[in-house]
Design an enzyme around this catalytic site. Structure first.
Site, PDB file in Angstrom:
ATOM      1  N   ALA A 189       0.862  -1.244  -0.263  1.00  0.00           N
ATOM      2  CA  ALA A 189       0.039   0.032  -0.092  1.00  0.00           C
ATOM      3  C   ALA A 189       0.797   1.156  -0.039  1.00  0.00           C
ATOM      4  CB  ALA A 189      -1.052  -0.264   1.189  1.00  0.00           C
ATOM      5  N   ARG A 196       4.984  -3.928   3.978  1.00  0.00           N
ATOM      6  CA  ARG A 196       6.258  -5.203   4.235  1.00  0.00           C
ATOM      7  C   ARG A 196       5.966  -5.622   5.562  1.00  0.00           C
ATOM      8  NH1 ARG A 196      10.894  -6.530   1.523  1.00  0.00           N
ATOM      9  NH2 ARG A 196      10.999  -4.662   0.252  1.00  0.00           N
ATOM     10  N   THR A 202       5.082  -8.350 -10.959  1.00  0.00           N
ATOM     11  CA  THR A 202       6.093  -9.109 -11.776  1.00  0.00           C
ATOM     12  C   THR A 202       6.482 -10.125 -11.302  1.00  0.00           C
ATOM     13  OG1 THR A 202       7.497  -7.440 -11.747  1.00  0.00           O
ATOM     14  CG2 THR A 202       5.933  -7.185 -13.585  1.00  0.00           C
ATOM     15  N   HIS A 255      10.693   2.460 -21.293  1.00  0.00           N
ATOM     16  CA  HIS A 255      10.475   2.465 -19.874  1.00  0.00           C
ATOM     17  C   HIS A 255      11.627   3.377 -19.101  1.00  0.00           C
ATOM     18  CE1 HIS A 255       8.186  -0.914 -20.823  1.00  0.00           C
ATOM     19  NE2 HIS A 255       7.196  -0.798 -19.920  1.00  0.00           N
ATOM     20  N   LYS A 297      13.661   0.772 -14.438  1.00  0.00           N
ATOM     21  CA  LYS A 297      12.931  -0.880 -14.633  1.00  0.00           C
ATOM     22  C   LYS A 297      14.160  -1.802 -14.780  1.00  0.00           C
ATOM     23  CE  LYS A 297       9.868  -3.353 -18.021  1.00  0.00           C
ATOM     24  NZ  LYS A 297       9.129  -3.875 -16.775  1.00  0.00           N
ATOM     25  N   THR A 340       5.006  -6.696 -21.202  1.00  0.00           N
ATOM     26  CA  THR A 340       4.240  -6.496 -22.203  1.00  0.00           C
ATOM     27  C   THR A 340       4.715  -6.756 -23.676  1.00  0.00           C
ATOM     28  OG1 THR A 340       3.174  -4.825 -20.638  1.00  0.00           O
ATOM     29  CG2 THR A 340       2.739  -4.620 -22.930  1.00  0.00           C
TER      30      THR A 340
HETATM   31  P1  NAP Z   1       7.200   0.033  -5.191  1.00  0.00           P
HETATM   32  O1  NAP Z   1       6.899   1.471  -5.255  1.00  0.00           O
HETATM   33  O2  NAP Z   1       8.645  -0.424  -4.875  1.00  0.00           O
HETATM   34  O3  NAP Z   1       6.272  -0.560  -4.181  1.00  0.00           O
HETATM   35  C1  NAP Z   1       6.408  -2.008  -3.761  1.00  0.00           C
HETATM   36  C2  NAP Z   1       5.871  -1.841  -2.263  1.00  0.00           C
HETATM   37  O4  NAP Z   1       5.698  -3.206  -1.865  1.00  0.00           O
HETATM   38  C3  NAP Z   1       6.695  -1.241  -1.417  1.00  0.00           C
HETATM   39  O5  NAP Z   1       5.983  -0.326  -0.648  1.00  0.00           O
HETATM   40  C4  NAP Z   1       7.412  -2.341  -0.334  1.00  0.00           C
HETATM   41  O6  NAP Z   1       7.475  -2.033   0.916  1.00  0.00           O
HETATM   42  C5  NAP Z   1       6.041  -3.278  -0.550  1.00  0.00           C
HETATM   43  N1  NAP Z   1       6.421  -4.571  -0.095  1.00  0.00           N
HETATM   44  C6  NAP Z   1       7.219  -5.307  -0.333  1.00  0.00           C
HETATM   45  N2  NAP Z   1       7.165  -6.656   0.130  1.00  0.00           N
HETATM   46  C7  NAP Z   1       5.844  -6.723   0.638  1.00  0.00           C
HETATM   47  C8  NAP Z   1       5.245  -7.650   1.103  1.00  0.00           C
HETATM   48  N3  NAP Z   1       5.635  -8.798   1.782  1.00  0.00           N
HETATM   49  N4  NAP Z   1       3.834  -7.169   1.919  1.00  0.00           N
HETATM   50  C9  NAP Z   1       3.575  -5.952   1.423  1.00  0.00           C
HETATM   51  N5  NAP Z   1       3.920  -4.986   0.826  1.00  0.00           N
HETATM   52  C10 NAP Z   1       5.295  -5.437   0.555  1.00  0.00           C
HETATM   53  O7  NAP Z   1       6.934  -0.586  -6.506  1.00  0.00           O
HETATM   54  P2  NAP Z   1       5.780  -0.132  -7.716  1.00  0.00           P
HETATM   55  O8  NAP Z   1       6.198   0.848  -8.684  1.00  0.00           O
HETATM   56  O9  NAP Z   1       4.515   0.209  -6.899  1.00  0.00           O
HETATM   57  O10 NAP Z   1       5.407  -1.521  -8.426  1.00  0.00           O
HETATM   58  C11 NAP Z   1       4.944  -2.678  -7.656  1.00  0.00           C
HETATM   59  C12 NAP Z   1       4.731  -3.806  -8.436  1.00  0.00           C
HETATM   60  O11 NAP Z   1       3.746  -3.391  -9.682  1.00  0.00           O
HETATM   61  C13 NAP Z   1       6.123  -4.133  -9.227  1.00  0.00           C
HETATM   62  O12 NAP Z   1       6.126  -5.857  -9.345  1.00  0.00           O
HETATM   63  C14 NAP Z   1       5.933  -3.512 -10.791  1.00  0.00           C
HETATM   64  O13 NAP Z   1       6.620  -4.261 -11.481  1.00  0.00           O
HETATM   65  C15 NAP Z   1       4.404  -3.807 -10.640  1.00  0.00           C
HETATM   66  N6  NAP Z   1       3.713  -3.074 -11.703  1.00  0.00           N
HETATM   67  C16 NAP Z   1       2.649  -3.471 -12.493  1.00  0.00           C
HETATM   68  C17 NAP Z   1       2.032  -2.769 -13.359  1.00  0.00           C
HETATM   69  C18 NAP Z   1       0.839  -3.555 -14.118  1.00  0.00           C
HETATM   70  O14 NAP Z   1       0.285  -2.877 -14.867  1.00  0.00           O
HETATM   71  N7  NAP Z   1       0.632  -4.643 -13.826  1.00  0.00           N
HETATM   72  C19 NAP Z   1       2.080  -1.537 -13.507  1.00  0.00           C
HETATM   73  C20 NAP Z   1       3.309  -0.903 -12.823  1.00  0.00           C
HETATM   74  C21 NAP Z   1       3.914  -1.584 -12.080  1.00  0.00           C
HETATM   75  P3  NAP Z   1       9.192  -1.444   1.057  1.00  0.00           P
HETATM   76  O15 NAP Z   1       8.996   0.083   0.724  1.00  0.00           O
HETATM   77  O16 NAP Z   1       9.123  -1.375   2.780  1.00  0.00           O
HETATM   78  O17 NAP Z   1       9.968  -2.340   0.478  1.00  0.00           O
END
Ligand code: NAP
Length: 255
Positions: A16, A42, A85, A140, A144, A151
């Site tokens: 979140a 986390r 991912t 990107h 990344k 995609t």
């Molecule tokens: P981000 O800003 O690094 O956010 C990830 C979050 O997950 C961080 O707040 C992290 O906490 C938290 N986390 C890590 N382990 C966890 C756990 N076990 N339980 C709960 N929370 C946990 O990354 P993002 O840019 O938001 O992207 C998140 C994911 O979505 C990535 O895999 C990205 O590739 C994917 N994504 C998907 C799409 C799509 O369209 N499908 C689009 C964009 C991104 P900490 O900060 O404490 O480490």
């Protein structure tokens, strides 16, 4: 379509405080038919989503955590909408096995929540039948970690399917010398070029070429908010699609 519910669907967001997770929390809070009941980071125990009565959980965490998160959600009968991912054939197979014993639970794993990107993949498969040449350029942000993007890989696979259905052979290409890899990666027979540049978010261009013409499909995500309509579509539909669905197109009527 899902039946109208008498109460707002209770939603938990995992990850979140991340970039996507924060946007998803805001999108859920803005949706009158949804209620945000848990923000999991986390350090938080996933059990708090269970205690909050979550019916659907959105996983936007990290590749090392997502499979275990989803396993536990399914164990508790909570539907999962996953954008993280890092899923492999092995982790998908383990999830399918678990879901076979939980026939009422739905899981959506969506490599791309952007509606336009999903449409571009579908349109690319259709266009692929009609053009000798096809190449993909994905672009990107500089943070990344993987290349080419998931995609772009899926788009290449879709183009390859379209070409195979039309009986097209390899794309015409006379290149004999390419010591530096200037022609890019080759995925399912399709050349894919990956650009990493500060200022970008997620962008894809698919170029088709035929005698005397070019046809270009382009999709740009300028902001993470572009993923939210797809996230909300997933949340609203997941309970009506028990079992595992990979790709948001599984919930869209794309023919
Ligand atoms: P981000 O800003 O690094 O956010 C990830 C979050 O997950 C961080 O707040 C992290 O906490 C938290 N986390 C890590 N382990 C966890 C756990 N076990 N339980 C709960 N929370 C946990 O990354 P993002 O840019 O938001 O992207 C998140 C994911 O979505 C990535 O895999 C990205 O590739 C994917 N994504 C998907 C799409 C799509 O369209 N499908 C689009 C964009 C991104 P900490 O900060 O404490 O480490």
């Amino acid at each position: 379509m899902t039946q109208p519910s008498t109460h707002p669907t209770r939603v938990a967001v995992l990850g979140a405080s991340g970039r996507m997770g924060a946007a998803a929390c805001a999108a859920v809070e803005d949706a009158p038919d949804l209620e945000l009941v848990a923000r999991i980071g986390r350090e938080d125990d996933l059990e708090s989503a269970v205690e909050a009565g979550a019916e659907v959980a959105i996983d936007l965490t990290v590749p090392s955590a997502t499979a275990e998160n989803v396993r536990r959600l399914v164990e508790h009968g909570i539907h999962a909408v996953v954008g993280t991912t890092g899923w492999t054939e092995e982790s998908l197979a383990a999830l399918r096995t678990q879901l076979a014993d939980a026939p009422a639970v739905g899981v959506l794993i969506a490599p791309n929540f952007a509606i336009g990107a999903v449409l571009a993949m579908r349109f690319a498969e259709i266009a692929a039948r009609y053009y000798d040449s096809a190449e993909i350029i994905e672009m990107h942000h500089e943070n990344k970690l993987d290349a080419p993007s998931g995609t772009a890989r899926h788009t290449a696979a879709a183009i390859a399917r379209g070409r195979a259905e039309a009986g097209l052979g390899p794309v015409p290409d006379a290149t004999e010398k390419d010591p530096d890899g200037a022609r890019g990666a080759v995925v399912d027979g399709i050349h894919v070029h990956a650009v990493r540049q500060r200022g970008l978010v997620a962008h894809e261009v698919v170029q088709f070429g035929g005698e005397g013409e070019q046809f270009v499909l382009r999709h740009d995500s300028f902001d993470r908010i572009s993923f939210m309509p797809g996230v909300l579509l997933g949340v609203r539909e997941v309970a009506a699609h028990p079992g595992l669905t990979v790709g948001l197109d599984g919930y869209m009527d794309l023919g």
